[in-house]
Design a protein around this motif. Structure first.
Motif, short mmCIF file in Angstrom:
data_model
loop_
_atom_site.label_atom_id
_atom_site.label_comp_id
_atom_site.label_asym_id
_atom_site.label_seq_id
_atom_site.Cartn_x
_atom_site.Cartn_y
_atom_site.Cartn_z
N HIS A 29 -11.66 -10.55 -0.11
CA HIS A 29 -12.80 -9.74 -0.51
C HIS A 29 -12.39 -8.37 -1.02
N ASN A 30 -11.10 -8.05 -0.99
CA ASN A 30 -10.61 -6.75 -1.47
C ASN A 30 -10.39 -6.82 -2.97
N ARG A 62 0.81 -1.22 0.00
CA ARG A 62 0.00 0.00 0.00
C ARG A 62 0.84 1.28 0.00
N GLN A 91 -4.13 -0.18 -4.75
CA GLN A 91 -5.58 -0.17 -4.52
C GLN A 91 -6.36 0.36 -5.72
N ASP A 121 -7.72 -4.54 -5.03
CA ASP A 121 -6.29 -4.59 -4.72
C ASP A 121 -5.54 -5.34 -5.81
N THR A 161 -7.93 -11.01 3.04
CA THR A 161 -8.08 -9.91 2.07
C THR A 161 -8.69 -10.39 0.75
#
Length: 400
Positions: free
Chosen positions: A156-157, A124, A130, A160, A154
């Motif tokens: 469900h991100n 990040r 992102q 990304d 992560t």
């Protein structure tokens, strides 16, 4: 979900594996020291299996939410995580460079021998992470021969790059993509829970906001025999019923979400019968209320009668799912409810599944994690997967 696992990757000797892990560990806000390394420990079986197969490891993960302030963001550098991973593996673990990608990273990875382990800087720190940026993803894909997703927390991100665009870049380059042992286990457990659970099936739901978990609750109500409520959402339901909640501050949106579920109360949903409350201006002053909460008091835990009721119900279950602490467990004086639910589950003969996040931390804190059937590494991912959401990150993994 029949996805390839690391067992399907064939000969890995001499191959470089880029593994997306979830090393978003809790840190001390002043020193940056790691407060709990559970997420790092969760990735060890996959990393060790890949090393045993003769591969070298390039681990990548996010850590916290970088603000752009160099002083604050210094705490989010991956140096401490690299050190802790090395301690757990019993191997030296280097950090590949001062940036996520770049010439120094490429050079460091090129020198990585079979059995070597390196970790990339906090993904990040690069704004492209992102944004699912394809150029950033291609640069990461160029580092390795194989992509492994072992970051269930992560999954469900979907925006990304390290979760979606990077495996897409591997596919474009004709390189294999698989899930690690941790993700494979999470999917197997959750799919079994929601597909063919042992009956009767109970769920314990805590935490603060009803609105954040409304879809999860509705998904559970289709499957469970009983849903036991705790945490701050207890008082949201009380307010929705017109019961005085003392000094508790609850948003109208939360009350509206709870009102939609009131028809299930008394049937599938069980609410606490008493609450441990503390004075807003003096937390050491506590009182147990049955029904309305007195002026100036706030609910901080389920009460003793509720704990006894819930423990008896849990004894009759064949499967118990738990997501969300039922009280302010970080404070020892307000931890009896959460600790008691954990103990009841640990002592039961049921299949017991803990849904990640704070609940997993609480179970570990009280020493019951090893007595649970499964403690998920994903909080939000666990909720989303049970709700039936499709993850773009998993769609990118090769099918068997």
């Amino acid at each position: 979900m029949a996805k390839k696992t690391i067992a399907d990757l064939g000969d890995l000797k001499g191959k470089k594996v880029l593994i997306r892990v979830d090393f978003n560990v809790p840190l001390d806000k002043t020193t940056g020291e790691i407060k709990n390394d559970r997420r790092i420990r969760g990735a060890l079986p996959t990393i060790q299996a890949l090393l045993k197969a003769g591969a070298s490891i390039i681990a990548m993960s996010h850590l916290g939410r970088p603000s752009g302030d160099p002083v604050k963001d210094k705490l989010l550098l991956k140096d401490r995580v690299a050190t802790r991973l090395g301690e757990l593996l019993g191997l030296p673990v280097s950090k590949a460079g001062s940036t996520v990608v770049g010439p120094d990273v490429t050079a460091a990875v090129a020198k990585l021998p079979p059995g070597g382990v390196t970790i990339l800087e906090n993904v990040r720190f690069d704004a492209r992470e992102q944004k699912n940026d394809p150029e950033f993803a291609a640069a990461l894909a160029d580092l390795a021969d194989v992509y492994v997703n072992d970051a269930f927390g992560t999954c469900h991100n979907d925006k990304d790059a390290s979760m979606v665009a990077v495996p897409a870049a591997f596919k474009a380059a004709g390189k294999p993509r698989a899930v690690g042992l941790l993700v494979a286990k999470e999917l197997e457990i959750i799919e079994g829970l929601m597909g063919h659970p042992k009956q009767p099936l109970f769920a314990v739901m805590g935490g603060a906001k009803v609105s954040d978990k409304i879809a999860f609750i509705n998904a559970l109500l289709k499957k469970v025999d009983h849903l036991l409520i705790g945490g701050k959402m207890t008082y949201t339901f009380m307010k929705a019923q017109g019961v005085d909640v003392g000094a508790m501050k609850i948003d109208d949106a939360e009350v509206a979400a709870a009102k939609a579920l009131l028809p299930h109360v008394g049937a599938k949903i069980t609410l606490p019968v008493d609450s441990l409350c503390a004075k807003s201006d003096d937390l050491s002053s506590t009182k147990v209320f049955e029904g309305p909460i007195g002026a100036g008091y706030e609910g901080v835990d389920i009460g003793p009668k509720t704990l006894a009721l819930y423990a008896e119900k849990i004894k009759t279950a064949a499967t118990v799912i738990w997501n969300g602490p039922v009280g302010w467990f970080e404070k020892p004086a307000f931890s009896a409810g959460t600790k008691g639910v954990a103990a009841a589950m640990a002592e039961s003969h049921a299949v017991t599944v803990v849904g990640g996040g704070e609940t997993a931390e609480a179970v570990e804190q009280f020493g019951y994690d090893a007595k649970m059937t499964h403690v998920s590494t994903g909080g939000g991912a666990f909720l989303a997967y049970v709700e039936g959401k499709k993850f773009a990150s998993l769609a990118q993994i090769d099918d068997k």
